[in-house]
Design an enzyme around this catalytic site. Structure first.
Site, short mmCIF file in Angstrom:
data_model
loop_
_atom_site.label_atom_id
_atom_site.label_comp_id
_atom_site.label_asym_id
_atom_site.label_seq_id
_atom_site.Cartn_x
_atom_site.Cartn_y
_atom_site.Cartn_z
CB SER A 59 23.01 -27.62 -30.08
OG SER A 59 23.55 -26.62 -30.92
CE1 TYR A 110 24.89 -25.11 -26.03
CE2 TYR A 110 25.65 -25.16 -28.30
CZ TYR A 110 24.62 -25.07 -27.38
OH TYR A 110 23.32 -24.96 -27.81
#
Length: 255
Positions: A147, A161
């Site tokens: 990501s 995350y």
């Protein structure tokens, strides 16, 4: 997907997190390109539906329910894949995500453990399961979903995350280093914010518009923007590319 023609005939592709989003669309596109596709997800209803959708369109697909944060479940799933298909050529680690935005000081410990497990531990466990298979075959491709959050911080995110995705990028390099001598490539993509079902649930419309405006292309990413890169990283044309994280973010982050 776009007009690029890929051919994965006689290959077996395993995709985690395949019930929704990028994982689901990747499974569909691998099947359209001739691969035998095994969809893995903890969401049995969504996974079965995704596999049946591929079958309805003439593709070769099956679903295995699996919690990819559980080592025993992962090992059983990959044993089942080998029994079903006889080999594995491609592993796409798409399982992950988060569902609540916390500041670091407000992040519960159980949230940290769950998000890191879902996004990073899962990659470790599936890689550990597939590596002996790839070593024996002297071939294989691993494509990890990282990501942009693991590369930089441009908007409120989830601390576990972001940390987990940074770990995915690093683990990608470690695996590439270890597996190159076996003819195995390991790469990752780092998507910018992509309008998957999960992102639409986590980020409101105003946030999504703001993210889109922050890109050079003026729009938030769609699932189709990511899938072509995943197929490319599994294709022969990328055979000399390994240990890389490709940032696909519409120019929002340029390094």
């Amino acid at each position: 997907m776009g007009k690029t023609i890929f051919d994965f005939s006689n290959q077996v592709a395993v995709i985690t997190g395949a019930a929704l989003g990028i994982g689901k669309r990747s499974a569909e596109c691998f099947a359209e390109a001739g691969a035998k596709v095994i969809l893995i997800d903890i969401d049995m209803k969504g996974g079965v539906s995704a596999a049946q959708g591929i079958q309805t369109r003439g593709g070769d697909a099956s679903f295995i329910e699996c919690d990819v944060t559980n080592a025993a479940a992962v090992n059983q799933a990959f044993e089942t894949v080998l029994n079903k298909a006889g080999r594995i050529d491609i592993l796409v680690n798409s399982a992950g995500g988060f569902y609540t935005q916390f500041a670091t000081v407000d992040t519960p410990e159980e949230e940290w453990d769950a998000v890191v497990g879902r996004n990073l531990k899962s990659v470790f466990l599936t890689a550990k399961a597939v590596v002996p298979i790839f070593q024996k075959q002297q071939s294989g491709r691993i494509i990890n979903l990282g990501s942009m959050a693991g590369l930089t911080t441009l908007n409120p995110a989830s601390p576990p995350y972001a940390a987990a995705k940074a770990g995915v990028h690093c683990l990608t390099r470690v695996l590439a280093f270890e597996l190159g001598k076996y003819g195995v490539t390991v790469n990752a993509i780092a998507p910018g914010t992509t309008a998957t079902e999960r992102v639409i649930a986590v980020r409101n419309e105003e946030q999504r518009k703001m993210i889109g405006k922050a890109t050079l292309l003026g729009r938030i990413a769609e699932v189709e923007d990511m899938v072509g890169w995943i197929l490319f990283l599994a294709a022969p044309e990328s055979g000399y590319l390994t240990g890389q994280t490709i940032a696909v973010n519409g120019g929002r982050l340029m390094v």
